[in-house]
Design an enzyme around this catalytic site. Structure first.
Site, short mmCIF file in Angstrom:
data_model
loop_
_atom_site.label_atom_id
_atom_site.label_comp_id
_atom_site.label_asym_id
_atom_site.label_seq_id
_atom_site.Cartn_x
_atom_site.Cartn_y
_atom_site.Cartn_z
N ILE A 114 -11.82 -23.60 5.97
CA ILE A 114 -11.63 -23.81 7.41
C ILE A 114 -12.30 -22.72 8.23
O ILE A 114 -12.68 -21.67 7.71
CB ILE A 114 -10.13 -23.85 7.76
CG1 ILE A 114 -9.45 -22.53 7.33
CG2 ILE A 114 -9.46 -25.05 7.12
CD1 ILE A 114 -8.00 -22.42 7.75
N LEU A 160 -3.58 -26.19 -0.27
CA LEU A 160 -4.01 -27.23 0.66
C LEU A 160 -5.39 -27.73 0.27
O LEU A 160 -5.70 -28.90 0.41
CB LEU A 160 -4.00 -26.70 2.10
CG LEU A 160 -4.21 -27.74 3.21
CD1 LEU A 160 -3.11 -28.81 3.15
CD2 LEU A 160 -4.23 -27.08 4.58
N GLY A 161 -6.22 -26.81 -0.21
CA GLY A 161 -7.50 -27.20 -0.79
C GLY A 161 -8.60 -27.49 0.20
O GLY A 161 -9.41 -28.40 -0.01
N VAL A 162 -8.66 -26.75 1.29
CA VAL A 162 -9.72 -26.92 2.27
C VAL A 162 -10.28 -25.56 2.66
O VAL A 162 -9.60 -24.55 2.58
CB VAL A 162 -9.22 -27.65 3.55
CG1 VAL A 162 -8.77 -29.06 3.23
CG2 VAL A 162 -8.09 -26.87 4.22
N GLY A 188 3.49 6.80 7.88
CA GLY A 188 4.89 6.90 7.48
C GLY A 188 5.72 5.73 7.98
O GLY A 188 6.80 5.46 7.46
N ASN A 189 5.23 5.03 9.02
CA ASN A 189 5.92 3.84 9.51
C ASN A 189 5.67 2.61 8.63
O ASN A 189 6.36 1.60 8.75
CB ASN A 189 5.49 3.48 10.93
CG ASN A 189 6.28 4.20 12.00
OD1 ASN A 189 5.76 5.04 12.72
ND2 ASN A 189 7.56 3.87 12.11
N SER A 190 4.67 2.69 7.75
CA SER A 190 4.35 1.56 6.89
C SER A 190 5.59 1.08 6.14
O SER A 190 6.27 1.87 5.49
CB SER A 190 3.29 1.96 5.86
OG SER A 190 2.05 2.15 6.45
N HIS A 204 0.81 -1.22 0.00
CA HIS A 204 0.00 0.00 0.00
C HIS A 204 0.85 1.28 0.00
O HIS A 204 0.35 2.35 -0.29
CB HIS A 204 -0.99 0.00 1.17
CG HIS A 204 -0.40 0.29 2.52
ND1 HIS A 204 -0.11 -0.69 3.44
CD2 HIS A 204 -0.06 1.46 3.11
CE1 HIS A 204 0.37 -0.13 4.54
NE2 HIS A 204 0.42 1.18 4.36
N ASP A 251 0.15 -7.73 1.54
CA ASP A 251 0.52 -6.31 1.60
C ASP A 251 2.04 -6.13 1.68
O ASP A 251 2.54 -5.40 2.53
CB ASP A 251 -0.16 -5.59 2.77
CG ASP A 251 -0.08 -4.07 2.63
OD1 ASP A 251 0.25 -3.59 1.52
OD2 ASP A 251 -0.33 -3.36 3.61
#
Length: 531
Positions: free
Chosen positions: A332, A328-330, A270-272, A163, A193
């Site tokens: 949950i 993994l195909g589940v 600004g910390n991003s 971002h 992100d």
């Protein structure tokens, strides 16, 4: 080791004479683009120098090869802190040189309103298709945003948040010693992100990649970044929680994989993209978000992407240009008290399987109503724990799953398969981003000069299907699957319905020559129209 990094016993045990606290109201980090030396008198057998000299050197490949953090880069240093007065200067001195300031500029552009405005549609039904409440287009002025990043390799790869650089036309990176560079975007992973940039230099300062898995609640950490454009700012806090899932409150639900480290270290706009480090100056996370009040002030809850995920995503983007995810195909969900009672579980912990996909590598191994309790001997307390482990895995990895099925415990082994590649299309104002390529509409003057009636400009090209096919920056894409490309909106529609190989037509403006190339899009594209 430099003298600045050496600590004698007198320095380590010095007591704090007073701490001034400055309260600063802040905008939410999500909106903004904008070891302790644990060595006290009682610790006589170790010191920072002897511990850190044994840390592995991250740069082990030849200079011409891609430099990345490998599995052995994770530190084995114990993160536990003795109950003594801490001195944070050591970690701060180690971390600040490797944290950079990022300035992002978006050029002035013509922005199109979405065509599905409900009010527009209502009035068009009465007054005809030409009627619009809002103008079809408007000019958006040039904008600048700021953030942070962490130097990941000595040859200039930098990790930051997606971002921070999303929609950037120009990216400038400034180091702690004020050296400045133009950065190139290598790749992004909006699901987590994260993004990777590249600057051209060598022998840059980096951080040892610490183990986020070994962090414990209560461990001291430092947040290093550039809040409000205040460069090289360091704040302290503790690990407040791990594997935190913020649900759809993050980025309007865009973040599909969430397993954050929660900290009370102060982070703001600004910390991003800045560093979260442990008491030895090791990178354990990338600061990403905060909870904020309506006034956008910091409320004591900050969140960082763990280094385990950072390492996986950064290495894949550097090597492949995209993230190699496994399936993994589940489906949950977390175990609830009601489910635990129904299934006869002794504890309200684990992950409940709602369904298993037919094409999953686990189709014959996992069943609906199974409860996963451990993977590779790591406890799975909730869905975000499982999510992080799978997100960090590579195609071909073998994992041991311990589960509870119909009153009995069972262990199965699964070899993870690569998730099929999905072509991701993002239209942002007057730019179309797909498979590492950025397309812009071309103006009338350019068309007349090249004697073209249609086409779109290839503004930039990075790793992806288009680069592999041979598309070149600065050329004009004139046809897609033998159909003329009128503008980026039409190109997006063409790619969206494409499945398999197509023929592309391209014009080189330098000599007017026409080039035809083939590109295979594989699976159907997903379309994200961002206005």
């Amino acid at each position: 080791m430099c003298k600045d990094n050496q600590f004698n016993k007198e320095t380590v045990v010095k007591k704090a004479l007073g701490v001034a606290t400055v309260s600063i109201l802040a905008l939410s980090l999500g909106l903004g683009k904008q070891k302790i030396n644990p060595f006290s008198e009682s610790t006589t057998s170790t010191n920072p120098e002897t511990l850190l000299v044994n840390h592995p050197n991250l740069v082990t490949k030849k200079e011409e090869e891609v430099v990345s953090q490998d599995n052995e880069s994770f530190s084995t240093v114990n993160n536990h802190v003795p109950p003594n007065l801490p001195d944070f200067t050591y970690a701060a001195k180690i971390a600040t040189p490797a944290v950079v300031h990022i300035k992002v500029r978006q050029d002035a552009k013509i922005v199109r309103h979405p065509l599905n405005n409900p009010l527009d549609q209502l009035f068009r039904d009465f007054f005809g298709d030409s009627f619009r409440i809002n103008p079809k287009e408007y000019e958006q002025p040039a904008q600048e945003f700021f953030g942070s990043g962490v130097i990941y390799t000595t040859d200039g790869y930098i990790v930051t948040n997606n971002h921070v650089v999303e929609g950037a036309d120009h990216i400038e990176v400034t180091l702690n010693d004020n050296r400045s560079y133009v950065a190139k975007l290598v790749g992004t992973d909006p699901a987590i992100d994260l993004a990777v940039l590249k600057i051209e230099d060598k022998n840059l300062p980096i951080l040892v990649l610490g183990s986020s898995e070994k962090l414990e609640i209560g461990d001291w950490v430092l947040a290093v970044g550039n809040p409000f454009n205040l460069t090289s700012t360091v704040t302290k806090g503790i690990v407040s929680a791990k594997s935190r899932d913020l649900g759809r409150s993050m980025e309007n639900g865009k973040l599909k994989i969430q397993s954050f480290i929660q900290t009370d270290a102060v982070i703001n706009q600004g910390n991003s993209g800045g560093a979260l480090v442990n008491l030895y100056g090791e990178l354990v996370g990338i600061n990403t978000a905060i909870y904020a009040s309506r006034s956008a002030s910091f409320m004591g809850y900050g969140f960082a992407i763990p280094s385990s995920l950072v390492k996986k995503v950064a290495n894949d983007l550097i090597q492949y240009g995209v993230v190699q995810r496994v399936l993994l195909g589940v489906t949950i969900q977390d175990i609830t008290a009601e489910l635990a009672k129904k299934l006869g579980l002794k504890q309200v912990l684990g992950v409940y399987i709602n369904s298993v996909q037919d094409d999953s590598p686990c189709a014959k191994l996992l069943q609906k109503e199974d409860v996963i309790t451990q993977i590779n001997n790591r406890k799975i307390n909730k869905a975000s724990d499982l999510q992080e482990i799978i997100a960090c895995s590579k195609p071909g990895d073998k994992i041991a799953i311990q589960l509870y099925r119909k009153g009995k415990e069972k262990t199965i082994e699964v070899i993870l398969e690569k998730k099929p590649d999905e072509v991701r299309i993002v239209q942002e104002n007057n730019a179309l981003r797909v498979e590492g390529a950025v397309f812009h509409d071309i103006d009338i003057k350019t068309r007349e000069k090249l004697k073209l009636t249609h086409g779109v400009l290839i503004k930039d090209i990075m790793k992806g299907k288009f680069q592999t096919a041979g598309l070149k920056k600065g050329c004009i894409l004139i046809s897609f699957d033998k159909q003329p490309v009128k503008n980026i909106v039409e190109l997006a529609k063409m790619i969206q319905i494409t499945n398999g190989p197509v023929l592309l037509g391209m014009v080189d403006p330098s000599n007017g020559s026409k080039i035809y190339l083939a590109v295979d899009f594989g699976t159907r594209a997903s379309y994200e129209h961002e206005w």
